[in-house]
Structures are given as structure tokens and as C-alpha cells.
Design a protein around this motif. Structure first.
Motif, PDB file in Angstrom:
ATOM      1  N   TRP A 164       0.809  -1.207   0.000  1.00  0.00           N
ATOM      2  CA  TRP A 164       0.000   0.000   0.000  1.00  0.00           C
ATOM      3  C   TRP A 164       0.844   1.259   0.000  1.00  0.00           C
ATOM      4  O   TRP A 164       0.426   2.292  -0.549  1.00  0.00           O
ATOM      5  N   LEU A 165       2.029   1.201   0.578  1.00  0.00           N
ATOM      6  CA  LEU A 165       2.935   2.341   0.478  1.00  0.00           C
ATOM      7  C   LEU A 165       3.302   2.599  -0.977  1.00  0.00           C
ATOM      8  O   LEU A 165       3.317   3.752  -1.440  1.00  0.00           O
ATOM      9  N   GLN A 166       3.582   1.518  -1.717  1.00  0.00           N
ATOM     10  CA  GLN A 166       3.920   1.689  -3.132  1.00  0.00           C
ATOM     11  C   GLN A 166       2.710   2.132  -3.933  1.00  0.00           C
ATOM     12  O   GLN A 166       2.819   2.958  -4.844  1.00  0.00           O
ATOM     13  N   ILE A 167       1.531   1.562  -3.618  1.00  0.00           N
ATOM     14  CA  ILE A 167       0.319   1.973  -4.321  1.00  0.00           C
ATOM     15  C   ILE A 167       0.081   3.471  -4.147  1.00  0.00           C
ATOM     16  O   ILE A 167      -0.209   4.193  -5.112  1.00  0.00           O
ATOM     17  N   SER A 168       0.211   3.953  -2.908  1.00  0.00           N
ATOM     18  CA  SER A 168      -0.030   5.377  -2.662  1.00  0.00           C
ATOM     19  C   SER A 168       0.994   6.240  -3.376  1.00  0.00           C
ATOM     20  O   SER A 168       0.666   7.327  -3.875  1.00  0.00           O
ATOM     21  N   ARG A 169       2.226   5.767  -3.454  1.00  0.00           N
ATOM     22  CA  ARG A 169       3.287   6.532  -4.125  1.00  0.00           C
ATOM     23  C   ARG A 169       3.108   6.547  -5.635  1.00  0.00           C
ATOM     24  O   ARG A 169       3.329   7.564  -6.293  1.00  0.00           O
ATOM     25  N   ASP A 170       2.690   5.393  -6.200  1.00  0.00           N
ATOM     26  CA  ASP A 170       2.625   5.259  -7.658  1.00  0.00           C
ATOM     27  C   ASP A 170       1.239   5.542  -8.243  1.00  0.00           C
ATOM     28  O   ASP A 170       1.077   5.532  -9.455  1.00  0.00           O
ATOM     29  N   LEU A 171       0.247   5.797  -7.381  1.00  0.00           N
ATOM     30  CA  LEU A 171      -1.120   5.985  -7.873  1.00  0.00           C
ATOM     31  C   LEU A 171      -1.231   7.082  -8.929  1.00  0.00           C
ATOM     32  O   LEU A 171      -1.958   6.898  -9.916  1.00  0.00           O
ATOM     33  N   PRO A 172      -0.534   8.217  -8.779  1.00  0.00           N
ATOM     34  CA  PRO A 172      -0.663   9.246  -9.826  1.00  0.00           C
ATOM     35  C   PRO A 172      -0.236   8.764 -11.209  1.00  0.00           C
ATOM     36  O   PRO A 172      -0.698   9.305 -12.225  1.00  0.00           O
ATOM     37  N   SER A 173       0.608   7.730 -11.273  1.00  0.00           N
ATOM     38  CA  SER A 173       1.086   7.244 -12.576  1.00  0.00           C
ATOM     39  C   SER A 173       0.191   6.157 -13.156  1.00  0.00           C
ATOM     40  O   SER A 173       0.424   5.715 -14.283  1.00  0.00           O
ATOM     41  N   PHE A 174      -0.842   5.721 -12.405  1.00  0.00           N
ATOM     42  CA  PHE A 174      -1.756   4.712 -12.933  1.00  0.00           C
ATOM     43  C   PHE A 174      -2.566   5.330 -14.057  1.00  0.00           C
ATOM     44  O   PHE A 174      -3.218   6.366 -13.887  1.00  0.00           O
ATOM     45  N   THR A 175      -2.538   4.695 -15.215  1.00  0.00           N
ATOM     46  CA  THR A 175      -3.138   5.302 -16.403  1.00  0.00           C
ATOM     47  C   THR A 175      -4.395   4.585 -16.887  1.00  0.00           C
ATOM     48  O   THR A 175      -4.853   4.815 -18.002  1.00  0.00           O
ATOM     49  N   GLY A 176      -4.957   3.709 -16.099  1.00  0.00           N
ATOM     50  CA  GLY A 176      -6.180   3.028 -16.496  1.00  0.00           C
ATOM     51  C   GLY A 176      -5.971   1.536 -16.633  1.00  0.00           C
ATOM     52  O   GLY A 176      -4.891   1.008 -16.425  1.00  0.00           O
ATOM     53  N   GLY A 177      -7.054   0.827 -16.970  1.00  0.00           N
ATOM     54  CA  GLY A 177      -6.994  -0.623 -17.041  1.00  0.00           C
ATOM     55  C   GLY A 177      -7.615  -1.236 -15.798  1.00  0.00           C
ATOM     56  O   GLY A 177      -8.419  -0.605 -15.110  1.00  0.00           O
ATOM     57  N   GLU A 178      -7.246  -2.462 -15.505  1.00  0.00           N
ATOM     58  CA  GLU A 178      -7.794  -3.192 -14.361  1.00  0.00           C
ATOM     59  C   GLU A 178      -7.006  -2.813 -13.103  1.00  0.00           C
ATOM     60  O   GLU A 178      -5.875  -3.249 -12.911  1.00  0.00           O
ATOM     61  N   PHE A 179      -7.608  -1.978 -12.253  1.00  0.00           N
ATOM     62  CA  PHE A 179      -6.905  -1.483 -11.067  1.00  0.00           C
ATOM     63  C   PHE A 179      -6.569  -2.615 -10.109  1.00  0.00           C
ATOM     64  O   PHE A 179      -5.499  -2.616  -9.495  1.00  0.00           O
ATOM     65  N   ARG A 180      -7.474  -3.579  -9.969  1.00  0.00           N
ATOM     66  CA  ARG A 180      -7.183  -4.703  -9.075  1.00  0.00           C
ATOM     67  C   ARG A 180      -5.954  -5.468  -9.550  1.00  0.00           C
ATOM     68  O   ARG A 180      -5.118  -5.889  -8.738  1.00  0.00           O
ATOM     69  N   ALA A 181      -5.820  -5.658 -10.859  1.00  0.00           N
ATOM     70  CA  ALA A 181      -4.655  -6.354 -11.392  1.00  0.00           C
ATOM     71  C   ALA A 181      -3.385  -5.562 -11.117  1.00  0.00           C
ATOM     72  O   ALA A 181      -2.329  -6.142 -10.806  1.00  0.00           O
ATOM     73  N   TRP A 182      -3.468  -4.254 -11.237  1.00  0.00           N
ATOM     74  CA  TRP A 182      -2.310  -3.391 -10.955  1.00  0.00           C
ATOM     75  C   TRP A 182      -1.871  -3.543  -9.496  1.00  0.00           C
ATOM     76  O   TRP A 182      -0.688  -3.701  -9.211  1.00  0.00           O
ATOM     77  N   THR A 183      -2.843  -3.521  -8.566  1.00  0.00           N
ATOM     78  CA  THR A 183      -2.496  -3.640  -7.154  1.00  0.00           C
ATOM     79  C   THR A 183      -1.955  -5.036  -6.834  1.00  0.00           C
ATOM     80  O   THR A 183      -1.013  -5.175  -6.045  1.00  0.00           O
ATOM     81  N   VAL A 184      -2.539  -6.068  -7.439  1.00  0.00           N
ATOM     82  CA  VAL A 184      -2.072  -7.425  -7.184  1.00  0.00           C
ATOM     83  C   VAL A 184      -0.657  -7.617  -7.731  1.00  0.00           C
ATOM     84  O   VAL A 184       0.177  -8.299  -7.115  1.00  0.00           O
TER      85      VAL A 184
END
Length: 213
Positions: free
Chosen positions: A51-71
Motif C-alpha cells: 500500500w505504500l507503493q500503491i499510494s506513491r505510484d497511484l498518480p502514474s496509474f493510467t487506467g486498465g484493471e486497477f485490481r490487477a495493478w495492485t495485485v
């Protein structure tokens, strides 16, 4: 990605803390079960790193399956952790659950529907790593075969086959445990029903190892 989850992702990217808390509450239970099967008792520590990485990298998430990105992030953190610890994932499993599997029980769906969550994670940890992760991503996280395949770097058909074989093994182990123990334990949580197809019964399962990245 569902509309509600998609809206929460967009709001969280804009700095909405309530939206980020919604994402955490929605995804953390599944991520924690997934990580428990991979790293055992260290799952909460690895989830925190995730979750630390998710919070840090969230601005760079550009779409798609968010659950797959987090997993994918969670899986990478788990593999890093296991490499650091130089040990295999482990969960306490009754000795009788590791004995010879049943011959040809076509009850994979029942395994996904009736086995208790704690017992399921313990049994999943005994599967070959490819089958264990396929079962976890499909039955616990709820990804479809195509999305799970992208997370694991495999073809969708290979993920479907691995998940089905893993569920057949779990069904056989469940049948053996029901012979040894009374059924109908109160308060046992259940896994969501996975999407399965027909497949051949696989040979006896060794204890799980970290899957190849």
C-alpha cells in the motif's frame, strides 16, 4: 474495473483521502488472503509495503484493471520478501491433509463454495505454485483468466487450466478432511465461487514455492 471503483481511483488520484480509504477497504481483504498464501505470517508487513507503493505510484496509474495493478505490486513485494528471507511460503496444515489425494472426485466447485477461508488458505499453500496463484487470483481476488494471465505473465488458457487443477486438488483434500473431522463448523467464512471448467485430475501436490516472476 467497476464504475464505482473507477470513480474512486480517479478521486484518489486527485488527492481525495476518503476515496483512497475506500480503495483500501475494498481491496485489502483479498490482497491479505493472497499474500498470506505466499508469505504466511508476514502477509500484513508485505501488505503494508504494497500500500505504500500503491499510494506513491497511484498518480502514474493510467487506467486498465486497477485490481490487477495492485495485485501485481503485491506479488512483486511478496517475491522480494521471499528472496530476502530465503524461505518458502508456509502455513500450518494438518498432517492428514497432506496424505494421498483422492482418485477422481469432480467436485472442484464445491471446494470453492464450502471450504472455510482459513482452511482454504492453508490448503492452497500446499499446491504447486502455478496452481496456487491461479486459484488465488481467480477465486480470492476475482480476476478473470485474461487479467490473471497478465499479472502472472502467462496465457489465459494456462491460467484456467492451473486454476481448475488446483481446485480439483483442493476438492480432494476437502473430502479427506471431511472424513476425518465433523462438518458444519460454525462461523467459517467461504471463498467466492471461482469460474472453472473441466480438466484432468493432476498428480499429488507438493508444498507451494514462490512462483517464478
Amino acid at each position: 474495473m467497476t464504475g464505482e471503483l473507477s470513480e474512486a481511483v480517479a478521486a484518489a488520484q486527485a488527492g481525495d483521502e476518503a476515496a483512497f480509504r475506500y480503495l483500501y477497504r475494498s481491496l485489502q481483504p483479498g490482497l491479505l488472503r493472497y499474500l498470506t498464501a505466499l508469505v504466511g505470517g508476514d502477509a500484513e508487513d508485505v501488505a503494508s509495503e504494497t500500500w505504500l507503493q500503491i499510494s506513491r505510484d497511484l498518480p502514474s496509474f493510467t487506467g486498465g484493471e486497477f485490481r490487477a495493478w495492485t495485485v501485481t505490486i503485491a506479488r512483486n513485494r511478496a517475491m522480494d520478501h521471499l528472496r530476502r528471507q530465503r524461505r518458502r511460503p508456509s502455513l500450518p496444515v494438518p498432517v492428514q491433509a497432506l496424505s494421498e489425494l483422492a482418485g477422481d472426485a469432480d467436485t472442484a466447485e464445491r471446494a470453492g463454495e464450502t471450504i472455510g477461508t482459513e482452511s482454504a488458505l492453508a490448503l492452497i499453500a500446499t499446491l504447486p505454485p502455478r496452481e496456487a496463484e491461479a486459484v488465488l487470483l481467480r477465486a480470492v481476488i476475482g480476476l478473470d483468466a485474461e487479467t490473471a494471465g497478465r499479472v502472472l505473465g502467462r496465457r489465459a488458457g494456462a491460467v484456467r487450466t492451473a486454476a481448475h487443477r488446483g481446485l480439483r486438488r483442493l476438492a480432494a483434500l476437502l473430502e479427506r478432511s471431511e472424513v476425518a473431522q465433523p462438518t458444519g463448523r460454525a462461523g467459517a467464512a467461504t471463498l467466492p465461487r471461482p469460474r472453472t471448467g473441466r480438466g484432468r485430475h493432476a498428480p499429488n501436490a507438493p508444498k507451494a514455492e514462490p512462483a517464478d516472476g
